[in-house]
Design an enzyme around this catalytic site. Structure first.
Site, mmCIF file in Angstrom:
data_model
loop_
_atom_site.group_PDB
_atom_site.id
_atom_site.type_symbol
_atom_site.label_atom_id
_atom_site.label_comp_id
_atom_site.label_asym_id
_atom_site.label_seq_id
_atom_site.Cartn_x
_atom_site.Cartn_y
_atom_site.Cartn_z
ATOM 1 N N SER A 13 0.828 -1.215 0.000
ATOM 2 C CA SER A 13 0.000 0.000 0.000
ATOM 3 C C SER A 13 0.864 1.267 0.000
ATOM 4 O O SER A 13 0.478 2.280 -0.594
ATOM 5 C CB SER A 13 -0.981 -0.007 1.168
ATOM 6 O OG SER A 13 -0.322 0.162 2.401
ATOM 7 N N ARG A 65 22.539 -14.927 2.740
ATOM 8 C CA ARG A 65 22.085 -13.539 2.659
ATOM 9 C C ARG A 65 22.895 -12.779 1.597
ATOM 10 O O ARG A 65 22.358 -11.973 0.839
ATOM 11 C CB ARG A 65 22.258 -12.880 4.029
ATOM 12 C CG ARG A 65 21.635 -11.501 4.126
ATOM 13 C CD ARG A 65 21.926 -10.832 5.457
ATOM 14 N NE ARG A 65 21.481 -11.571 6.613
ATOM 15 C CZ ARG A 65 20.203 -11.690 7.005
ATOM 16 N NH1 ARG A 65 19.247 -11.149 6.289
ATOM 17 N NH2 ARG A 65 19.892 -12.354 8.092
ATOM 18 N N MET A 90 10.608 -6.700 3.856
ATOM 19 C CA MET A 90 10.823 -7.301 5.166
ATOM 20 C C MET A 90 12.057 -8.210 5.224
ATOM 21 O O MET A 90 12.064 -9.196 5.957
ATOM 22 C CB MET A 90 9.572 -8.064 5.607
ATOM 23 C CG MET A 90 8.309 -7.203 5.655
ATOM 24 S SD MET A 90 8.449 -5.696 6.640
ATOM 25 C CE MET A 90 8.152 -6.344 8.268
ATOM 26 N N ILE A 92 16.341 -8.229 5.948
ATOM 27 C CA ILE A 92 17.465 -7.446 6.438
ATOM 28 C C ILE A 92 18.527 -7.408 5.338
ATOM 29 O O ILE A 92 18.831 -8.447 4.729
ATOM 30 C CB ILE A 92 18.026 -8.057 7.735
ATOM 31 C CG1 ILE A 92 16.992 -7.867 8.846
ATOM 32 C CG2 ILE A 92 19.357 -7.433 8.119
ATOM 33 C CD1 ILE A 92 17.327 -8.550 10.155
ATOM 34 N N ASN A 107 13.539 4.252 3.558
ATOM 35 C CA ASN A 107 12.674 3.232 4.149
ATOM 36 C C ASN A 107 11.596 3.929 4.968
ATOM 37 O O ASN A 107 11.814 5.020 5.498
ATOM 38 C CB ASN A 107 13.487 2.311 5.075
ATOM 39 C CG ASN A 107 12.631 1.223 5.703
ATOM 40 O OD1 ASN A 107 11.822 0.578 5.035
ATOM 41 N ND2 ASN A 107 12.784 1.018 7.008
ATOM 42 N N HIS A 109 9.327 3.143 8.335
ATOM 43 C CA HIS A 109 9.243 2.220 9.467
ATOM 44 C C HIS A 109 8.078 2.657 10.354
ATOM 45 O O HIS A 109 7.928 3.856 10.639
ATOM 46 C CB HIS A 109 10.552 2.226 10.260
ATOM 47 C CG HIS A 109 10.541 1.251 11.401
ATOM 48 N ND1 HIS A 109 10.668 -0.115 11.207
ATOM 49 C CD2 HIS A 109 10.385 1.446 12.732
ATOM 50 C CE1 HIS A 109 10.585 -0.717 12.393
ATOM 51 N NE2 HIS A 109 10.425 0.194 13.330
ATOM 52 N N ASP A 145 16.923 -0.297 10.766
ATOM 53 C CA ASP A 145 15.981 0.745 11.193
ATOM 54 C C ASP A 145 16.669 1.947 11.852
ATOM 55 O O ASP A 145 16.119 2.569 12.760
ATOM 56 C CB ASP A 145 14.897 0.162 12.127
ATOM 57 C CG ASP A 145 14.058 -0.893 11.420
ATOM 58 O OD1 ASP A 145 13.886 -0.793 10.200
ATOM 59 O OD2 ASP A 145 13.589 -1.828 12.097
ATOM 60 N N GLN A 173 -1.240 7.605 7.934
ATOM 61 C CA GLN A 173 -0.241 8.683 7.908
ATOM 62 C C GLN A 173 0.963 8.312 7.041
ATOM 63 O O GLN A 173 1.537 9.168 6.382
ATOM 64 C CB GLN A 173 0.220 9.020 9.335
ATOM 65 C CG GLN A 173 -0.835 9.689 10.178
ATOM 66 C CD GLN A 173 -1.271 11.022 9.569
ATOM 67 O OE1 GLN A 173 -2.213 11.085 8.786
ATOM 68 N NE2 GLN A 173 -0.590 12.095 9.903
#
Ligand code: GAR
EC number: 2.1.2.2
Length: 208
Positions: A13, A65, A90, A92, A107, A109, A145, A173
């Protein structure tokens, strides 16, 4: 025209909010691609229906990874992005990846960083007795983050709120905050000084 590549993992979204604002407001930018690490991400179907190029780099297909990050980077760079927008992505990301996109990766968060990094931010805010919660758009660095804060949105935590109610209030928001911040980037309005992000025109980097 700045080229934006958006990474998603699911619903998308925030990706939709950015893509729609870009088209509606005539930004000097185009969404060059939407890329997901999950083949079934609903946002991929939404983008494809609108003629936005899409790609899937399934993390399950890679043994490490580092291998996933390298494949993802290759898929992204094929679209020659000026800006990488993480929108509910989602996974890392490793240090090599974040270094490669340093200063050109944003990003969103769902908390008022630096509070509540990681998962279950809304539940943790309620459990902590917070009276306000919100969302943060920040430049991505190697630390999860963290990274220079571009803008924040604040909402009240109301008595009796459950996780879903608070998440919905924050998400509303996010859909205003993220397009605003991405637009600032593509218009060249952001500068980082000693780890602090400033808007060139002095716009309030805050939605309340
Ligand atoms: C959003 O609330 C976003 O802030 C959050 O996931 C949701 C994705 O929704 N992101 C994170 O938690 C990243 N750490 P969307 O797919 O509908 O945009």
């Amino acid at each position: 025209m700045k080229r934006i590549v958006i990474l998603i993992s699911g619903r998308g979204s925030n990706m939709q909010a950015v893509a729609e604002a870009c088209a509606r407001e005539g930004w000097p930018a185009t969404v060059a691609a939407v890329i997901s690490n999950r083949p079934q991400a609903a946002g991929i179907a939404w983008a494809a229906e609108r003629g936005i190029p899409t790609a899937v780099v399934d993390h399950k297909a890679y043994g490490s990874r580092e291998a996933f990050d390298a494949a993802l980077q290759q898929a992204i760079d094929a679209f020659e992005p000026d800006l990488l927008v993480l929108a509910g992505f989602m996974r890392i990301l490793g240090a090599d990846f974040t270094r490669h996109y340093a200063g050109r990766m944003l990003n969103v968060h769902p908390s008022l960083l630096p509070a509540f990094t990681g998962l279950h931010t809304h539940r943790r805010a309620i459990e902590a007795g917070c009276k306000v919660a919100g969302a943060t758009v920040h430049f991505v660095t190697a630390e999860l983050d963290h990274g220079p804060i571009v803008a924040q949105a604040v909402v009240p935590v109301l008595p009796g709120d459950d996780e879903a109610q608070l998440a919905a209030r924050v998400l509303q928001q996010e859909h205003k905050l993220y397009p605003m911040a991405v637009r600032w980037f593509v218009e060249g309005q952001l500068r980082i000084e000693d780890g602090i992000v400033w808007h060139a025109g002095g716009a309030p980097q805050l939605l309340v």
